[in-house]
Design an enzyme around this catalytic site. Sequence first.
Site, mmCIF file in Angstrom:
data_model
loop_
_atom_site.group_PDB
_atom_site.id
_atom_site.type_symbol
_atom_site.label_atom_id
_atom_site.label_comp_id
_atom_site.label_asym_id
_atom_site.label_seq_id
_atom_site.Cartn_x
_atom_site.Cartn_y
_atom_site.Cartn_z
ATOM 1 N N ASN A 87 -34.190 10.052 28.461
ATOM 2 C CA ASN A 87 -35.172 10.779 27.659
ATOM 3 C C ASN A 87 -35.051 10.526 26.160
ATOM 4 O O ASN A 87 -35.598 11.282 25.358
ATOM 5 C CB ASN A 87 -35.070 12.279 27.946
ATOM 6 C CG ASN A 87 -35.162 12.583 29.424
ATOM 7 O OD1 ASN A 87 -34.187 13.014 30.037
ATOM 8 N ND2 ASN A 87 -36.309 12.312 30.025
ATOM 9 N N ILE A 94 -36.749 11.665 21.010
ATOM 10 C CA ILE A 94 -36.372 12.504 22.147
ATOM 11 C C ILE A 94 -37.621 13.005 22.857
ATOM 12 O O ILE A 94 -38.549 13.518 22.228
ATOM 13 C CB ILE A 94 -35.535 13.718 21.686
ATOM 14 C CG1 ILE A 94 -34.279 13.244 20.949
ATOM 15 C CG2 ILE A 94 -35.151 14.600 22.878
ATOM 16 C CD1 ILE A 94 -33.536 14.364 20.245
ATOM 17 N N CYS A 95 -37.632 12.867 24.184
ATOM 18 C CA CYS A 95 -38.732 13.386 24.989
ATOM 19 C C CYS A 95 -38.221 14.559 25.818
ATOM 20 O O CYS A 95 -37.430 14.388 26.747
ATOM 21 C CB CYS A 95 -39.289 12.297 25.911
ATOM 22 S SG CYS A 95 -40.640 12.875 26.977
ATOM 23 N N VAL A 96 -38.646 15.753 25.450
ATOM 24 C CA VAL A 96 -38.291 16.951 26.202
ATOM 25 C C VAL A 96 -39.470 17.914 26.071
ATOM 26 O O VAL A 96 -40.118 17.979 25.024
ATOM 27 C CB VAL A 96 -36.972 17.576 25.680
ATOM 28 C CG1 VAL A 96 -37.107 18.034 24.242
ATOM 29 C CG2 VAL A 96 -36.518 18.725 26.564
#
Length: 211
Positions: A87, A94-96
């Site tokens: 992620n 950041i991918c969240v």
Amino acid sequence: MNSNVENLPPHIIRQVYKEVSTLTSDPPEGIKIIPNEEDITDVQVNIEGPEGTPYAGGIFRMKLILGKDFPAAPPKGYFLTKIFHPNVSTNGEICVNVLKKDWKAELGIRHVLLTIKCLLIHPNPESALNEEAGRLLLENYEEYASRARLMTEIHAQGSSLRGKDPTDPCSSASATLVSGDGPMAKKHAGDRDKKLAAKKKTDKKRALRRL
């Protein structure tokens, strides 16, 4: 990168300053705030790699950038320390979900930091920015963990951070991951066993057809 301080309303600036000050004096476990008094919209922190994960023993520098629409819009998160993680893109983005569709204005910086720390314990390959890391996590956990450990040893060495946070939802979870016996490792081991069993069954059927 230009500061967004002049673009934020005074009451938002006061709110951010208060939260950053609180986080500096009372940080979550394994997280250290590095305040930037000249630009409070650039929030930098050190995150300690959780025990029992491939990131254990590492100190990862990351930053949150609060845009002019904060808190109506989520901050953007970046790892400044190189990390091998599904992620996190190669440029550190950041991918969240909490930084995207799940963001709510009432969520604070502490919540975001704890969510990112949890991401080190429970990666989400379904929303991978690093496709190679996501693929290895699903197909070959040992290789994924080996690559992540190597990157940690090369780029993220530092002194451990101290501090306890009883509200940290990840602190107890990390203890169950020690020595590769945690739920993530067991899940992938179970998946591999099922695939091997299915392959053996198929090979046996093919052999019987030849008789």
